[in-house]
Design an enzyme around this catalytic site. Structure first.
Site, short mmCIF file in Angstrom:
data_model
loop_
_atom_site.label_atom_id
_atom_site.label_comp_id
_atom_site.label_asym_id
_atom_site.label_seq_id
_atom_site.Cartn_x
_atom_site.Cartn_y
_atom_site.Cartn_z
N ASP A 254 56.12 86.80 16.53
CA ASP A 254 54.18 88.03 17.39
C ASP A 254 53.66 87.00 18.20
OD1 ASP A 254 56.83 89.35 15.74
OD2 ASP A 254 55.63 89.56 13.97
N ASN B 128 59.50 91.76 23.54
CA ASN B 128 59.02 92.13 21.78
C ASN B 128 58.81 93.28 21.61
OD1 ASN B 128 60.32 92.10 19.28
ND2 ASN B 128 59.05 91.55 18.61
N THR C 223 57.25 83.65 22.93
CA THR C 223 56.75 83.27 22.51
C THR C 223 57.68 81.69 21.27
OG1 THR C 223 55.11 83.10 21.56
CG2 THR C 223 55.16 82.44 24.62
N LEU D 131 63.86 84.02 16.17
CA LEU D 131 64.91 82.76 16.86
C LEU D 131 64.65 81.33 17.01
CD1 LEU D 131 63.97 85.76 19.68
CD2 LEU D 131 66.09 85.32 18.14
N HIS E 19 56.05 94.92 18.21
CA HIS E 19 56.46 94.88 16.77
C HIS E 19 55.33 96.23 16.91
CE1 HIS E 19 55.09 92.58 13.72
NE2 HIS E 19 53.89 92.94 14.00
N SER F 104 66.64 102.97 17.91
CA SER F 104 65.46 104.83 18.69
C SER F 104 64.93 104.06 19.46
CB SER F 104 64.59 104.96 17.75
OG SER F 104 63.95 104.30 17.10
N ASN F 105 64.13 102.39 19.15
CA ASN F 105 64.01 102.42 20.84
C ASN F 105 64.80 101.67 22.34
OD1 ASN F 105 60.47 101.79 20.91
ND2 ASN F 105 61.58 101.08 18.70
#
Ligand code: GRF
Length: 192
Positions: free
Chosen positions: A146, A108, A142, A94, A110, A13-14
């Site tokens: 988060d 990102n 990074t 990651l 969050h 949805s984003n």
């Protein structure tokens, strides 16, 4: 033009909010050049196809080691020569090598007011802590999950009768304003 690759794992949805913003010419010259998912059944792939955006599926299950998957993903992403990599519900931890490769150009979203509640179950944790406000954060990625520099945040009040579900729904809604705004900001800065 800022070339954007979006990584997803699910509903997307984003991603849809970003596609809509691009179609309204509200993405600061950003253009989504590819959507890549680690799950074949991710509905976000359908959204991308409906918008005529190239899609790719790369399954982490086809790789024995996390490092190997990340190296293959890195190569797929690089093939699109992106200026910006947008994580939109990409449910993978990651590797440091992957993060370093895209540092400064990977973002990102969050569902908490970072630095509060990195990781999972953010809505239940905000409720449990008795927080009066909650929200979402867009940040650079990074090496620590988060924890990267914050780009933009959006807040909602926590209401007396809120549950983790109602909070999740309201945070999701503000994310759809917040992410396009943050991406637009980056794209505008990127454009000479
Ligand atoms: C969002 O809540 C986002 O904050 C988190 O993953 C979710 C993705 O939702 N990182 P969607 O796939 O964009 O609907």
């Amino acid at each position: 033009m800022t070339r954007i690759v979006v990584l997803i794992s699910g509903h997307g949805s984003n991603l849809q909010a970003l596609i809509d913003a691009q179609q309204r010419a509200e993405l600061g010259g950003g253009q989504i050049v590819a959507v890549i998912s680690n799950r074949a059944e991710a509905y976000g792939l359908e959204r991308a196809r409906n918008a005529n955006i190239p899609t790719e599926h790369l399954s982490h299950r086809d790789f024995a080691e996390r490092e190997d998957f990340d190296a293959a993903l890195m190569a797929r992403i690089d093939a699109y020569m992106p200026d910006l990599v947008v994580l939109a519900g990409f449910m993978r931890i990651l590797t440091p090598a992957f993060v370093r490769h895209f540092v400064g150009k990977m973002v990102n979203i969050h569902p908490s007011l970072l630095p509060k509640y990195p990781g999972l179950h953010t809505h239940a944790r905000a409720l449990e802590a008795g927080d009066t406000e909650h929200g979402a954060t867009v940040h650079f990625v990074t090496e620590n999950v988060d924890e990267g520099p914050i780009i933009l945040q959006s807040r909602i009040p926590v209401l007396a009768n809120d549950t983790a579900d109602t909070l999740q729904q309201r945070v999701h809604q503000i994310e759809h304003q917040l992410y396009p705004r943050a991406v637009r900001m980056i794209c505008e800065q990127n454009t000479p």
